[in-house]
Design an enzyme around this catalytic site. Structure first.
Site, PDB file in Angstrom:
ATOM      1  N   GLY A  31       7.433  46.281  -9.487  1.00 60.80           N
ATOM      2  CA  GLY A  31       6.666  46.150  -8.252  1.00 60.80           C
ATOM      3  C   GLY A  31       5.182  46.341  -8.524  1.00 60.80           C
ATOM      4  O   GLY A  31       4.768  47.408  -8.990  1.00 60.80           O
ATOM      5  N   GLY A  33       2.833  46.168  -6.171  1.00 62.22           N
ATOM      6  CA  GLY A  33       2.176  46.396  -4.889  1.00 62.22           C
ATOM      7  C   GLY A  33       1.221  47.569  -5.028  1.00 62.22           C
ATOM      8  O   GLY A  33       0.761  47.894  -6.133  1.00 62.22           O
ATOM      9  N   PHE A  34       0.951  48.251  -3.916  1.00 65.00           N
ATOM     10  CA  PHE A  34      -0.033  49.334  -3.951  1.00 65.00           C
ATOM     11  C   PHE A  34       0.382  50.447  -4.913  1.00 65.00           C
ATOM     12  O   PHE A  34      -0.425  50.961  -5.677  1.00 65.00           O
ATOM     13  CB  PHE A  34      -0.221  49.910  -2.547  1.00 65.00           C
ATOM     14  CG  PHE A  34      -1.016  49.014  -1.650  1.00 65.00           C
ATOM     15  CD1 PHE A  34      -2.366  48.825  -1.866  1.00 65.00           C
ATOM     16  CD2 PHE A  34      -0.416  48.352  -0.594  1.00 65.00           C
ATOM     17  CE1 PHE A  34      -3.120  48.008  -1.048  1.00 65.00           C
ATOM     18  CE2 PHE A  34      -1.158  47.531   0.237  1.00 65.00           C
ATOM     19  CZ  PHE A  34      -2.508  47.344   0.018  1.00 65.00           C
ATOM     20  N   GLY A  35       1.674  50.836  -4.881  1.00 66.42           N
ATOM     21  CA  GLY A  35       2.123  51.934  -5.725  1.00 66.42           C
ATOM     22  C   GLY A  35       2.187  51.547  -7.194  1.00 66.42           C
ATOM     23  O   GLY A  35       1.616  52.215  -8.068  1.00 66.42           O
ATOM     24  N   VAL A  99      13.965  41.831 -10.312  1.00 62.20           N
ATOM     25  CA  VAL A  99      14.851  42.872 -10.857  1.00 62.20           C
ATOM     26  C   VAL A  99      16.105  42.928  -9.989  1.00 62.20           C
ATOM     27  O   VAL A  99      16.041  42.880  -8.760  1.00 62.20           O
ATOM     28  CB  VAL A  99      14.120  44.230 -10.887  1.00 62.20           C
ATOM     29  CG1 VAL A  99      15.100  45.379 -11.074  1.00 62.20           C
ATOM     30  CG2 VAL A  99      13.094  44.217 -12.003  1.00 62.20           C
ATOM     31  N   GLU A 190      -1.481  44.359  16.271  1.00 62.03           N
ATOM     32  CA  GLU A 190      -2.494  43.501  15.645  1.00 62.03           C
ATOM     33  C   GLU A 190      -2.159  42.023  15.840  1.00 62.03           C
ATOM     34  O   GLU A 190      -3.040  41.206  16.144  1.00 62.03           O
ATOM     35  CB  GLU A 190      -2.619  43.854  14.157  1.00 62.03           C
ATOM     36  CG  GLU A 190      -3.299  45.212  13.984  1.00 62.03           C
ATOM     37  CD  GLU A 190      -3.292  45.757  12.557  1.00 62.03           C
ATOM     38  OE1 GLU A 190      -3.959  46.772  12.331  1.00 62.03           O
ATOM     39  OE2 GLU A 190      -2.623  45.195  11.679  1.00 62.03           O
ATOM     40  N   ASP A 319       6.951  52.757  -0.440  1.00 62.59           N
ATOM     41  CA  ASP A 319       7.828  52.532   0.721  1.00 62.59           C
ATOM     42  C   ASP A 319       9.308  52.675   0.396  1.00 62.59           C
ATOM     43  O   ASP A 319      10.121  52.810   1.300  1.00 62.59           O
ATOM     44  CB  ASP A 319       7.605  51.115   1.277  1.00 62.59           C
ATOM     45  CG  ASP A 319       6.357  51.020   2.114  1.00 62.59           C
ATOM     46  OD1 ASP A 319       5.632  52.024   2.214  1.00 62.59           O
ATOM     47  OD2 ASP A 319       6.101  49.931   2.665  1.00 62.59           O
ATOM     48  N   ALA A 335      -0.196  52.355   2.760  1.00 66.20           N
ATOM     49  CA  ALA A 335      -0.786  52.033   1.467  1.00 66.20           C
ATOM     50  C   ALA A 335      -1.351  53.274   0.747  1.00 66.20           C
ATOM     51  O   ALA A 335      -1.107  53.449  -0.457  1.00 66.20           O
ATOM     52  CB  ALA A 335      -1.855  50.970   1.655  1.00 66.20           C
TER      53      ALA A 335
HETATM   54  C1  LIG Z   1       2.118  43.417   7.845  1.00 66.64           C
HETATM   55  C2  LIG Z   1       1.852  44.783   7.261  1.00 66.64           C
HETATM   56  C3  LIG Z   1       0.709  45.475   7.634  1.00 66.64           C
HETATM   57  C4  LIG Z   1       0.455  46.736   7.103  1.00 66.64           C
HETATM   58  N1  LIG Z   1      -0.699  47.383   7.472  1.00 66.64           N
HETATM   59  C5  LIG Z   1      -0.990  48.560   6.894  1.00 66.64           C
HETATM   60  C6  LIG Z   1      -2.221  49.216   7.192  1.00 66.64           C
HETATM   61  O1  LIG Z   1      -3.016  48.739   7.999  1.00 66.64           O
HETATM   62  N2  LIG Z   1      -2.503  50.381   6.557  1.00 66.64           N
HETATM   63  C7  LIG Z   1      -1.634  50.935   5.650  1.00 66.64           C
HETATM   64  O2  LIG Z   1      -1.940  51.978   5.076  1.00 66.64           O
HETATM   65  N3  LIG Z   1      -0.466  50.354   5.368  1.00 66.64           N
HETATM   66  C8  LIG Z   1      -0.117  49.175   5.957  1.00 66.64           C
HETATM   67  N4  LIG Z   1       1.073  48.567   5.667  1.00 66.64           N
HETATM   68  C9  LIG Z   1       2.029  49.270   4.795  1.00 66.64           C
HETATM   69  C10 LIG Z   1       1.662  49.125   3.337  1.00 66.64           C
HETATM   70  O3  LIG Z   1       1.369  47.794   3.036  1.00 66.64           O
HETATM   71  C11 LIG Z   1       2.826  49.639   2.511  1.00 66.64           C
HETATM   72  O4  LIG Z   1       3.045  50.990   2.843  1.00 66.64           O
HETATM   73  C12 LIG Z   1       2.539  49.531   1.034  1.00 66.64           C
HETATM   74  O5  LIG Z   1       2.382  48.166   0.677  1.00 66.64           O
HETATM   75  C13 LIG Z   1       3.651  50.142   0.207  1.00 66.64           C
HETATM   76  O6  LIG Z   1       3.356  49.987  -1.141  1.00 66.64           O
HETATM   77  P1  LIG Z   1       4.522  49.817  -2.193  1.00 66.64           P
HETATM   78  O7  LIG Z   1       3.877  49.787  -3.535  1.00 66.64           O
HETATM   79  O8  LIG Z   1       5.586  50.792  -1.939  1.00 66.64           O
HETATM   80  O9  LIG Z   1       5.180  48.397  -1.862  1.00 66.64           O
HETATM   81  P2  LIG Z   1       4.519  46.976  -1.763  1.00 66.64           P
HETATM   82  O10 LIG Z   1       3.053  47.040  -1.680  1.00 66.64           O
HETATM   83  O11 LIG Z   1       5.260  46.277  -0.691  1.00 66.64           O
HETATM   84  O12 LIG Z   1       4.876  46.320  -3.166  1.00 66.64           O
HETATM   85  C14 LIG Z   1       6.196  46.078  -3.559  1.00 66.64           C
HETATM   86  C15 LIG Z   1       6.162  45.065  -4.683  1.00 66.64           C
HETATM   87  O13 LIG Z   1       7.453  45.016  -5.273  1.00 66.64           O
HETATM   88  C16 LIG Z   1       7.799  43.671  -5.519  1.00 66.64           C
HETATM   89  N5  LIG Z   1       9.255  43.601  -5.529  1.00 66.64           N
HETATM   90  C17 LIG Z   1      10.093  43.933  -4.522  1.00 66.64           C
HETATM   91  N6  LIG Z   1      11.371  43.789  -4.928  1.00 66.64           N
HETATM   92  C18 LIG Z   1      11.333  43.353  -6.200  1.00 66.64           C
HETATM   93  C19 LIG Z   1      12.331  43.023  -7.160  1.00 66.64           C
HETATM   94  N7  LIG Z   1      13.629  43.108  -6.874  1.00 66.64           N
HETATM   95  N8  LIG Z   1      11.939  42.608  -8.384  1.00 66.64           N
HETATM   96  C20 LIG Z   1      10.625  42.508  -8.691  1.00 66.64           C
HETATM   97  N9  LIG Z   1       9.644  42.811  -7.817  1.00 66.64           N
HETATM   98  C21 LIG Z   1       9.993  43.245  -6.605  1.00 66.64           C
HETATM   99  C22 LIG Z   1       7.165  42.907  -4.368  1.00 66.64           C
HETATM  100  O14 LIG Z   1       6.972  41.545  -4.694  1.00 66.64           O
HETATM  101  C23 LIG Z   1       5.853  43.663  -4.190  1.00 66.64           C
HETATM  102  O15 LIG Z   1       4.814  43.108  -4.954  1.00 66.64           O
HETATM  103  C24 LIG Z   1       1.359  47.306   6.182  1.00 66.64           C
HETATM  104  C25 LIG Z   1       2.514  46.608   5.814  1.00 66.64           C
HETATM  105  C26 LIG Z   1       2.755  45.360   6.345  1.00 66.64           C
HETATM  106  C27 LIG Z   1       3.990  44.606   5.933  1.00 66.64           C
END
Ligand SMILES: Cc1cc2nc3c(=O)[nH]c(=O)nc-3n(C[C@H](O)[C@H](O)[C@H](O)COP(=O)(O)OP(=O)(O)OC[C@H]3O[C@@H](n4cnc5c(N)ncnc54)[C@H](O)[C@@H]3O)c2cc1C
Length: 460
Positions: A31, A33-35, A99, A190, A319, A335
């Site tokens: 992943g 994403g942010f984390g 994955v 929003e 998340d 995030a």
């Molecule tokens: C529409 C929307 C608006 C939001 N607005 C806000 C906001 O204003 N402020 C705020 O703080 N937070 C906001 N959030 C929440 C924030 O985006 C999440 O809390 C944050 O992205 C979590 O980070 P993460 O690293 O856990 O997951 P994510 O950032 O979701 O990253 C997960 C990554 O894992 C990858 N992945 C998933 N499954 C697999 C797999 N099986 N194999 C390979 N890769 C995989 C995905 O492609 C993705 O790139 C919002 C979320 C959404 C959906």
């Protein structure tokens, strides 16, 4: 700690280990994403090999996805190629792939029939939409989580106006110009505000048969108030601000059905051309991969150092993890939570490599909550401080521009917003993906847009 020899030979056979990795611990991060991306960045200078796996080739700034869905921004303005982001990080390689499992005993991550061995594993796979057991609704009420989701919603919205322009039947025209958003959290609020502004301002002068200003935008929330995680006075402000934009806010009403023609609220049918789902999320299937119990939102319970109980080498963050704060309350899916957890995990791994086995527990530093409602209206709650109105809106805008990656994107987004602010224009009103393997019903009609039923008569 280096790769075990059986892993090394397996992985060499599969061609999945970074050059020069043997002898250096291998950190696999799933992943970007942010984390996950923050964890990878934190290991940039560490004596490890990092493999960053994502099923998308881009890192996405999800907080601005709603702007892509409502034609305010283009996808490339809020997403960046992962490879580009870690280009200068010599110890990091990127794999594009999904994955599908984790074999903890063998220390491997599986991607279909491929395996990637690890010494440390960081699962940061985020969350997805949850339809509370009604997965069939997904087809008619898409959620907002990815670029594809956002461009799909944009397509539905814009096609609904196009169809309405050609429609002779007033009832059907009214249905096409009814947009329902389910869920009154920040994303729902929003979306509702942005769609109302799109219809009443940006599209107002572009059609000849219909008047987009008469579009009905409904925000339906099952709970007693919008923005339930914000202080109550900010919820009330958000409700008032939406109503002043012409949004109908229905509180304490739950959707009981959803199909191509609209939604059901118990016995009441609400015909709608577009339905958008912003009501619930569920964690990625990481718990199933690990063979551990999940909480009701599907999150993996981790300890104070974000590791799986009994597996010090497996971290779960963002998340997809259930992390409790000092009061025993779950940290929200935000995030800053994911980023701070990613940074913490990188530090723990580095400390372990330096022989320090007792890292201090993870502590979240509150960064506040922000949500925008529309032009010059937003709410902010931070450490007892409550802000609403235009000042909150400016702070919201500046904060979001600041957190975008790359100067180029900050400049582009700032310019776009300034332009839209002055002109009310939405530059990204493109209907894309109409002809790409559309799913069609037995009459040859597409099922993923608001076009059903197709106009039965010739256009006026
Ligand atoms: C529409 C929307 C608006 C939001 N607005 C806000 C906001 O204003 N402020 C705020 O703080 N937070 C906001 N959030 C929440 C924030 O985006 C999440 O809390 C944050 O992205 C979590 O980070 P993460 O690293 O856990 O997951 P994510 O950032 O979701 O990253 C997960 C990554 O894992 C990858 N992945 C998933 N499954 C697999 C797999 N099986 N194999 C390979 N890769 C995989 C995905 O492609 C993705 O790139 C919002 C979320 C959404 C959906």
């Amino acid at each position: 700690m280096g790769l075990r020899s059986d892993q090394a030979s397996d992985s060499t056979r599969l061609g999945l280990v970074s050059r020069g990795s043997v002898g250096r611990p291998h950190v696999v991060i799933v992943g970007a994403g942010f984390g996950g991306l923050t964890a990878a960045k934190g290991l940039a200078k560490a004596a490890v090999e990092v493999t960053l796996i994502d099923r998308e080739n881009h890192h996405l700034f999800q907080p601005l996805l709603y702007q892509v869905a409502t034609a305010g921004l283009s996808p490339a303005e809020i997403a960046w190629p992962i490879r580009g982001l870690v280009r200068r990080q010599r110890n990091t390689r990127v794999l594009l792939g999904e994955v599908t499992g984790v074999e903890r005993e063998r220390h491997v991550v599986t991607m279909g029939d491929r395996e990637v061995p690890y010494d440390f594993l960081v699962l940061a796979t985020g969350a997805t939409h949850a339809y509370f057991g009604n997965d069939g609704w997904a087809e008619h009420a898409p959620g907002l989580k990815s670029i594809d989701d956002a461009t799909g919603i944009r397509r539905r919205l814009l096609i609904a106006f196009e169809r309405a322009e050609m429609e002779n039947d007033p009832g059907e025209r009214e249905r096409l110009l009814t947009i329902v958003i389910v869920g009154g959290g920040p994303t729902g609020v929003e979306m509702a505000g942005a769609i109302a502004e799109l219809a009443r301002r940006a599209l107002a002068a572009d059609f000849r048969t219909i008047d987009p200003r008469h579009t009905r935008v409904l925000l339906i929330e099952a709970g007693p108030r919008l923005l339930p995680t914000f202080p109550e006075d900010l919820s009330r402000y958000a409700e008032r601000a939406l109503r002043s934009l012409g949004v109908e806010v229905w509180l304490g009403r739950a959707i009981t059905g959803c199909d191509a023609a609209g939604v059901m609220l118990r016995e009441e049918r609400l015909p709608a051309g577009t339905v958008i789902w912003a009501a619930g999320v569920a964690a990625s299937p990481a718990a199933a991969w690990l063979g551990v119990e999940a909480d009701c939102a599907g999150r993996v319970k981790v300890g104070a150092r974000l590791t799986l109980p009994g597996s010090d080498d497996v971290f779960v963050i963002g998340d997809t993890a259930l992390v409790l704060d000092a009061n025993g309350e779950p940290l929200p899916g935000l995030a800053p939570v994911a980023k701070q957890e990613g940074a913490y995990v990188a530090e723990v791994i580095k400390a372990r490599l330096a022989g320090k086995t007792h890292a201090p527990p993870f502590r979240y530093r509150e960064r506040g909550k922000l949500a925008t409602i529309g032009r010059r209206a937003a709410v902010i709650a931070f450490a007892g401080l409550r802000l609403k109105g235009w000042l909150a809106w400016w702070i919201w805008g500046i904060a979001h521009i600041y957190f975008l990656i790359s100067l180029r994107n900050r400049l582009i987004v700032a310019t776009q917003w300034l332009w839209s602010y002055v002109t009310f224009e939405r530059g990204a009103r493109l209907i894309t993906g109409m002809h790409l393997n559309p799913k069609r019903d037995r009459h040859g009609r597409r099922s993923d847009d608001s076009a059903r039923p197709l106009p039965r008569r010739r256009a006026a």
